[in-house]
Design an enzyme around this catalytic site. Sequence first.
Site, PDB file in Angstrom:
ATOM      1  N   GLU A  35      -8.416  26.698  29.810  1.00 24.45           N
ATOM      2  CA  GLU A  35      -9.483  27.291  28.997  1.00 24.45           C
ATOM      3  C   GLU A  35     -10.651  27.694  29.882  1.00 24.45           C
ATOM      4  O   GLU A  35     -11.160  26.897  30.651  1.00 24.45           O
ATOM      5  CB  GLU A  35      -9.931  26.283  27.916  1.00 24.45           C
ATOM      6  CG  GLU A  35     -11.122  26.729  27.090  1.00 24.45           C
ATOM      7  CD  GLU A  35     -10.960  28.091  26.412  1.00 24.45           C
ATOM      8  OE1 GLU A  35      -9.980  28.303  25.669  1.00 24.45           O
ATOM      9  OE2 GLU A  35     -11.836  28.964  26.636  1.00 24.45           O
ATOM     10  N   GLY A  41     -12.358  27.479  20.990  1.00 24.74           N
ATOM     11  CA  GLY A  41     -12.253  28.942  20.953  1.00 24.74           C
ATOM     12  C   GLY A  41     -13.195  29.624  19.982  1.00 24.74           C
ATOM     13  O   GLY A  41     -14.260  29.098  19.610  1.00 24.74           O
ATOM     14  N   THR A  42     -12.783  30.796  19.557  1.00 23.43           N
ATOM     15  CA  THR A  42     -13.610  31.649  18.703  1.00 23.43           C
ATOM     16  C   THR A  42     -13.986  30.952  17.401  1.00 23.43           C
ATOM     17  O   THR A  42     -15.147  30.935  16.997  1.00 23.43           O
ATOM     18  CB  THR A  42     -12.824  32.947  18.372  1.00 23.43           C
ATOM     19  OG1 THR A  42     -12.440  33.566  19.595  1.00 23.43           O
ATOM     20  CG2 THR A  42     -13.651  33.908  17.544  1.00 23.43           C
ATOM     21  N   LYS A  52     -19.746  30.143   8.532  1.00 23.65           N
ATOM     22  CA  LYS A  52     -19.765  29.460   7.230  1.00 23.65           C
ATOM     23  C   LYS A  52     -21.002  28.574   7.077  1.00 23.65           C
ATOM     24  O   LYS A  52     -21.500  28.372   5.967  1.00 23.65           O
ATOM     25  CB  LYS A  52     -18.490  28.643   7.016  1.00 23.65           C
ATOM     26  CG  LYS A  52     -17.417  29.416   6.277  1.00 23.65           C
ATOM     27  CD  LYS A  52     -16.661  30.399   7.124  1.00 23.65           C
ATOM     28  CE  LYS A  52     -16.947  31.839   6.960  1.00 23.65           C
ATOM     29  NZ  LYS A  52     -16.172  32.689   7.877  1.00 23.65           N
ATOM     30  N   GLY A 178     -15.260  45.116   6.372  1.00 22.69           N
ATOM     31  CA  GLY A 178     -14.171  44.141   6.278  1.00 22.69           C
ATOM     32  C   GLY A 178     -14.767  42.756   6.069  1.00 22.69           C
ATOM     33  O   GLY A 178     -15.938  42.608   5.698  1.00 22.69           O
ATOM     34  N   HIS A 436     -10.915  19.084 -16.194  1.00 22.04           N
ATOM     35  CA  HIS A 436     -11.939  19.832 -16.926  1.00 22.04           C
ATOM     36  C   HIS A 436     -13.295  19.159 -16.738  1.00 22.04           C
ATOM     37  O   HIS A 436     -13.370  17.936 -16.856  1.00 22.04           O
ATOM     38  CB  HIS A 436     -11.595  19.854 -18.414  1.00 22.04           C
ATOM     39  CG  HIS A 436     -12.622  20.545 -19.244  1.00 22.04           C
ATOM     40  ND1 HIS A 436     -12.752  21.922 -19.249  1.00 22.04           N
ATOM     41  CD2 HIS A 436     -13.575  20.051 -20.071  1.00 22.04           C
ATOM     42  CE1 HIS A 436     -13.738  22.240 -20.073  1.00 22.04           C
ATOM     43  NE2 HIS A 436     -14.249  21.132 -20.577  1.00 22.04           N
TER      44      HIS A 436
HETATM   45  P1  FAD Z   1      -9.288  32.207  20.034  1.00 20.75           P
HETATM   46  O1  FAD Z   1      -9.884  31.280  19.072  1.00 20.75           O
HETATM   47  O2  FAD Z   1      -9.996  33.481  20.337  1.00 20.75           O
HETATM   48  O3  FAD Z   1      -9.075  31.369  21.371  1.00 20.75           O
HETATM   49  C1  FAD Z   1      -8.613  31.930  22.550  1.00 20.75           C
HETATM   50  C2  FAD Z   1      -9.126  31.093  23.702  1.00 20.75           C
HETATM   51  O4  FAD Z   1      -8.532  31.539  24.897  1.00 20.75           O
HETATM   52  C3  FAD Z   1     -10.630  31.216  23.897  1.00 20.75           C
HETATM   53  O5  FAD Z   1     -11.221  29.949  23.896  1.00 20.75           O
HETATM   54  C4  FAD Z   1     -10.773  31.909  25.250  1.00 20.75           C
HETATM   55  O6  FAD Z   1     -11.900  31.463  25.975  1.00 20.75           O
HETATM   56  C5  FAD Z   1      -9.483  31.504  25.929  1.00 20.75           C
HETATM   57  N1  FAD Z   1      -9.042  32.437  26.965  1.00 20.75           N
HETATM   58  C6  FAD Z   1      -8.839  33.772  26.847  1.00 20.75           C
HETATM   59  N2  FAD Z   1      -8.416  34.274  28.020  1.00 20.75           N
HETATM   60  C7  FAD Z   1      -8.346  33.237  28.884  1.00 20.75           C
HETATM   61  C8  FAD Z   1      -7.979  33.124  30.248  1.00 20.75           C
HETATM   62  N3  FAD Z   1      -7.596  34.177  30.963  1.00 20.75           N
HETATM   63  N4  FAD Z   1      -8.021  31.911  30.819  1.00 20.75           N
HETATM   64  C9  FAD Z   1      -8.434  30.813  30.108  1.00 20.75           C
HETATM   65  N5  FAD Z   1      -8.797  30.882  28.830  1.00 20.75           N
HETATM   66  C10 FAD Z   1      -8.740  32.073  28.224  1.00 20.75           C
HETATM   67  N6  FAD Z   1     -10.632  32.825  10.676  1.00 20.75           N
HETATM   68  C11 FAD Z   1     -10.445  32.070   9.593  1.00 20.75           C
HETATM   69  O7  FAD Z   1      -9.316  31.621   9.352  1.00 20.75           O
HETATM   70  N7  FAD Z   1     -11.474  31.761   8.742  1.00 20.75           N
HETATM   71  C12 FAD Z   1     -12.722  32.228   8.942  1.00 20.75           C
HETATM   72  O8  FAD Z   1     -13.632  31.922   8.162  1.00 20.75           O
HETATM   73  C13 FAD Z   1     -12.963  33.033  10.073  1.00 20.75           C
HETATM   74  N8  FAD Z   1     -14.198  33.508  10.318  1.00 20.75           N
HETATM   75  C14 FAD Z   1     -14.410  34.247  11.443  1.00 20.75           C
HETATM   76  C15 FAD Z   1     -15.682  34.738  11.683  1.00 20.75           C
HETATM   77  C16 FAD Z   1     -15.953  35.485  12.813  1.00 20.75           C
HETATM   78  C17 FAD Z   1     -17.335  35.998  13.069  1.00 20.75           C
HETATM   79  C18 FAD Z   1     -14.889  35.727  13.756  1.00 20.75           C
HETATM   80  C19 FAD Z   1     -15.155  36.508  15.013  1.00 20.75           C
HETATM   81  C20 FAD Z   1     -13.613  35.268  13.525  1.00 20.75           C
HETATM   82  C21 FAD Z   1     -13.360  34.526  12.357  1.00 20.75           C
HETATM   83  N9  FAD Z   1     -12.075  34.045  12.071  1.00 20.75           N
HETATM   84  C22 FAD Z   1     -11.869  33.316  10.941  1.00 20.75           C
HETATM   85  C23 FAD Z   1     -10.924  34.334  12.947  1.00 20.75           C
HETATM   86  C24 FAD Z   1     -10.590  33.154  13.854  1.00 20.75           C
HETATM   87  O9  FAD Z   1     -11.725  32.798  14.592  1.00 20.75           O
HETATM   88  C25 FAD Z   1      -9.437  33.519  14.766  1.00 20.75           C
HETATM   89  O10 FAD Z   1      -8.347  33.936  13.983  1.00 20.75           O
HETATM   90  C26 FAD Z   1      -8.984  32.348  15.618  1.00 20.75           C
HETATM   91  O11 FAD Z   1     -10.037  31.864  16.408  1.00 20.75           O
HETATM   92  C27 FAD Z   1      -7.825  32.792  16.527  1.00 20.75           C
HETATM   93  O12 FAD Z   1      -7.409  31.726  17.315  1.00 20.75           O
HETATM   94  P2  FAD Z   1      -6.692  31.995  18.722  1.00 20.75           P
HETATM   95  O13 FAD Z   1      -6.291  30.669  19.239  1.00 20.75           O
HETATM   96  O14 FAD Z   1      -5.685  33.047  18.608  1.00 20.75           O
HETATM   97  O15 FAD Z   1      -7.830  32.635  19.647  1.00 20.75           O
END
Ligand code: FAD
Length: 459
Positions: A35, A41-42, A52, A178, A436
């Site tokens: 990581e 992550g995101t 939220k 969206g 209810h």
């Molecule tokens: P990510 O969470 O993006 O994690 C990928 C990780 O990989 C990151 O930590 C990154 O740093 C790491 N990484 C990338 N490249 C490298 C590399 N080369 N070397 C080392 N590390 C690396 N989803 C919901 O279900 N409910 C919600 O309410 C919701 N709200 C959201 C609101 C916003 C504003 C956003 C932007 C997204 C939201 N999402 C929501 C979507 C959700 O955040 C993502 O679907 C989810 O985080 C995806 O998980 P992931 O593991 O695929 O990727």
Amino acid sequence: MADADYDVLILGAGSGGYACALRAAQLGLTVGLVEKGKVGGTCLHVGCIPTKALLHAAEVADSARDSEQFGVRATLEGIDMAGVNSYKDGVVSRLFKGLTGLVKSRGITVIEGEGRLTGPKQVTVDGRTYSGRSVVLASGSHSRSLPGLEVDGERVLTSEHALRLDRVPRSVVVLGGGVIGCEFASVWRSFGAEVTIVEALPRLVAAEDEASSKALERAFRKRGIVFRTGTRFESVERTDDGVAVTVEGGDRIEAELMLVAVGRGPVTDGLGYDEQGITLDRGFVVTDERCRTNVEGVYAVGDIVPGLQLAHRGFQQGIFVAEDIAGLDPRPVDETAIPRVTYSHPELASVGLDERTAAEKYGADGIESVTYDLGGNGKSQILKTQGFVKLVRRTDGPVVGIHLVGDRVGELVGEAQLIYGWEGYPEDVAPLVHAHPTQNEALGEAHLALAGKPLHAHS
Ligand code: FAD
């Protein structure tokens, strides 16, 4: 020779990657989790959780503003963004602490730094190489922009910048109607900003059933959120005190800020995936239903895999992959049964097919639908929220789509998902007892109506 070898080596510790790591470790496999940012992550740091928290603060502001309708005298004196941010950041940091503790307690090795796939089963981080018997790609997604549209982080923002704002903007143009765009529009309006959404598609949250989009549009209109659907963005200029956004037809909309919320692209560029022969499609990693890429022993999960970009899909794929690697023969994630929630005020929640898609699939005569208005639901009346439960079923068959609108209906989508996933017939669901007064009852009522025996609804 690699510097370290693992049973499972995971690139990216977001929802998909860390879920896979936790489950794999639970199954006795050794795990390396690469990581470059923070575990979580995101979703945890700049997605689901902080947004939220903002939406909850917005709900509190609305409650104070609208308190008189409940006979409570309170005044909304304003929004203290430092306080809101400290509440939001506190939630994130408590969850982060819990997650890192869990990762540690399961014996997972977190490899900090930017990883690159330098062999089909090998990742290099800061000159050190790590290998895995199986490799899981989980590098996630990033905010997209439009060609020629420069995001500067000051006047033109992504959701990440928006989450760090230290003030309530006077006015905002939200580019993209969206889920993410509508959630920020909802928050800022509750905090007192003038909000205009510009959306190229004909309606807000166009992936949802048309009736849900229309209900959201009515509610937003009532709240004073302006939206221009079916309208393309053309350009943005910096002005003395903000931005001027030009849209199709030449109209200019002036605002303090613009949020770009036009979707998220996969993080796969420059990570060595294509060099290692992994098939990509427009940057997304192509997998089969078992999350397997075309390279043996290499899996992909989460937002880099085409489909709904949602945290709970990533979690489930991560768990599935860990179990598959451990030889448990798990059931693949059903991509059609992933619940969707838009957490605006009001909320939209759904699972399965919208009415139009169901009609295309089964024929207009092959489906039936019913809409139960929350006006007949006691708890919704108590909360003073409007909306509905809409069900779509195959004629004489199971429910194939459930669509909910109203404050807090996101909490009902779990039952909706069970009904959908079990291919429940309205006749099977109708006799289930719903407590209810709850909003949950509205689901029961809608099934009663579709089974031909409406209780608190007109026949
Ligand atoms: P990510 O969470 O993006 O994690 C990928 C990780 O990989 C990151 O930590 C990154 O740093 C790491 N990484 C990338 N490249 C490298 C590399 N080369 N070397 C080392 N590390 C690396 N989803 C919901 O279900 N409910 C919600 O309410 C919701 N709200 C959201 C609101 C916003 C504003 C956003 C932007 C997204 C939201 N999402 C929501 C979507 C959700 O955040 C993502 O679907 C989810 O985080 C995806 O998980 P992931 O593991 O695929 O990727």
